[in-house]
Design an enzyme around this catalytic site. Sequence first.
Site, short mmCIF file in Angstrom:
data_model
loop_
_atom_site.label_atom_id
_atom_site.label_comp_id
_atom_site.label_asym_id
_atom_site.label_seq_id
_atom_site.Cartn_x
_atom_site.Cartn_y
_atom_site.Cartn_z
N PHE A 122 34.56 30.36 26.69
CA PHE A 122 34.91 29.62 27.79
C PHE A 122 35.60 28.14 27.79
O PHE A 122 34.64 27.50 27.26
CB PHE A 122 33.93 29.74 28.87
CG PHE A 122 34.17 29.10 30.20
CD1 PHE A 122 34.47 30.20 31.36
CD2 PHE A 122 33.88 28.01 30.92
CE1 PHE A 122 34.89 29.88 32.82
CE2 PHE A 122 34.23 27.61 31.97
CZ PHE A 122 34.73 28.27 32.86
N PRO A 127 38.01 16.05 26.67
CA PRO A 127 37.52 14.60 26.58
C PRO A 127 37.17 13.80 27.56
O PRO A 127 36.27 13.06 27.98
CB PRO A 127 38.47 14.07 25.44
CG PRO A 127 38.84 15.37 24.73
CD PRO A 127 39.19 16.39 25.77
N GLY A 130 34.85 16.27 32.23
CA GLY A 130 33.38 16.95 32.11
C GLY A 130 33.04 17.13 33.28
O GLY A 130 33.52 18.23 33.98
N ILE A 156 33.17 23.47 23.12
CA ILE A 156 33.33 24.76 23.73
C ILE A 156 32.55 25.76 22.76
O ILE A 156 32.65 25.76 21.45
CB ILE A 156 34.81 25.27 23.25
CG1 ILE A 156 35.91 24.36 24.20
CG2 ILE A 156 35.36 26.68 24.02
CD1 ILE A 156 35.69 24.07 25.63
N GLU A 363 27.16 23.13 31.64
CA GLU A 363 27.68 24.21 32.83
C GLU A 363 27.19 23.34 34.23
O GLU A 363 26.63 24.00 34.87
CB GLU A 363 26.78 25.69 32.87
CG GLU A 363 27.84 26.53 31.98
CD GLU A 363 27.24 27.92 32.08
OE1 GLU A 363 26.81 28.55 31.04
OE2 GLU A 363 27.13 28.70 33.20
#
Lengths: 386, 261
Positions: A122, A127, A130, A156, A363
């Site tokens: 995913f 950079p 976020g 990733i 996440e």
Amino acid sequence: MKYSLTEEQEMIRDLCRIVADEKIRPVAAKYDEEQTFPWDVVKAMGDADLFGIFIPEEYGGLGGGVMELCIAVEELSKACGGIALALAGTALASFPIILFGSEEQKRKYLPDIAAGKKLAAFALTEPNAGSDAAAIQTSAVRDGDCYVLNGTKQWITNAGEAEIYTVFAVTNRSKGSRGATAFLLEKGMSGFDFGKKENKLGVRASATGEIILRDCRVPKENVLGREGLGFLIAMKTFDQSRPGVAAQALGIAQGALDEAVFYARERVQFGKPISSFQGLQFMLADMATEIEAARALVYQTARAIDAGEKNIAKESAMCKVFASDVAMKVTINAVQVLGGYGYMKDYPVEKMMRDAKITQIYEGTNEIQRGIIAANLIKEYARKKK
Amino acid sequence: MQIIVCIKQVPDTTNIKINPETNTLIREGVECIVNPFDMYAIEEAIRLKERCGGKITALTMGPPQAESALREALSLGVDEAVLISNRAFAGSDTWATSFTLASAIRKIGHYDIILCGKQAIDGDTAQVGPGVAAHLNIPQITFVKKIEEVTDRSIRAERMMEEGFQILESPLPVLLTVVKEINEPRLPSLRGKMKARKADIPVWGPEDIDVGGDQIGLNGSPTYVAKIFAPERKGSGKIFRGDAEEAVDQLIHELRSGKLI
């Protein structure tokens, strides 16, 4: 505590325990040290059908949901939070296909994922994007039957090892958060390269790397959902996947508690096992209590998602925040229980402490999660009459 | 290729404790597992099937709960399973057991290769596999560490002997007992476990395999068990430290004073 698991869920737990004991635990320290990708273990996980757990039966999976995935990730993470990420990361990248993919896309990609033949990744973070995911710079410009993608994705999970990539890019900058689109990319497409491989504090058995897109031409059939749905897809995916991160944290925490209690019963100081000292007992008691509370929240959220609950962002964020904070605290205390030995690499708890940290960050950082919880909370109260 | 695997459910002796007063096994809380050597037999059967095609039938004689051993075999990739279970079989020694298994295999009818573990970890006799071959009057190759070649009519296998290897060729049908060096057993899969859970496992009694009376169970068992005892518990060892000469002197002194030399 018993959680009234179904026979199938018990079966998943038992099998994952066997995989964890026989295939993961013996090599966890090795892969942590080498920071290489554990293909032999991933293959064993595939042979055990673990990658099919969360995929619908009509696409070659076993038809389980978020709860089944959480059970598997928790169990594997007890032995290694990094290796479990090969599964959790693949699930994260598969949810957009399961939730928003066309029939054709599902048929093309899901069976290979379910069979463990191909991993998925995913790719949203960049950079300069976020927590502020809407700031992504990767662009996709329509050109005939294709989109041309340019940009760099960073940190990733499964990068380089996966074959299938869910990549988010801006198709219309003027539309802001409605201007992003999700694409399905395949390793080997021209203009699709890998950059730096990260050297990390924890989850070192998981591959984390950069994706570089230089005029990468992606057929329009590979758009997920439709143009402009990118952020909606990402957010709906996170609602489903956050319990998975929570389950990873939960597993790491449980693994650390197991080590701590085992050690405390064996280690003798002042002529007695250290488990007989109240200061240590209270510490173990708090660790166990917090883990159980985290488990109850994770399982209940996972079950609510599987039952079709739509408005789940708040609870999903809650279980990720809570379980990851518990994991950090418990693993730090596990190192404390093992004392000097816990600080050494001869024992697995220092690794668990390093592995736990990421669960508070990725996440959606726990600060972002608290923002989601608060926003939903305030919205709920705004609707209520006093 | 029709393959039959004979397995046994055994107590997990790696975790077993003996009651020092009665000299009997403490059975409470001891998990039952598939005899580890039989796991290699199951794995080899699956590999043979992957190579040559065919069907694998797992067979066990035991109490009703031995069914779970068969389900485990099914979860790994065995096609069918049969449980031989009846009170009349209770108390079987290796003779009666191998006779009963052989009778069940005759009832199954067609078979090319029968696989067994080299021995069970509870009885440790290593007699049942060879006994089955004897009762069926077919060749046997014991302690197999590698199947080198298999055709429709013959097999060539490497035996692990104490002082080297022996390569034997045999016509089919044949019975092989396998050692742990032969393979690394696979783990079950979720799909396999689900299939195994639903599988129908027939239970055969004496009448199903045309045996009875003095042939089976305690009555069919010529073995007489005179006495059962636990091995004597060894005390902890003693280490003599210091330089070699000094330590050897101490050791000799100790052995002499104990009248051991």
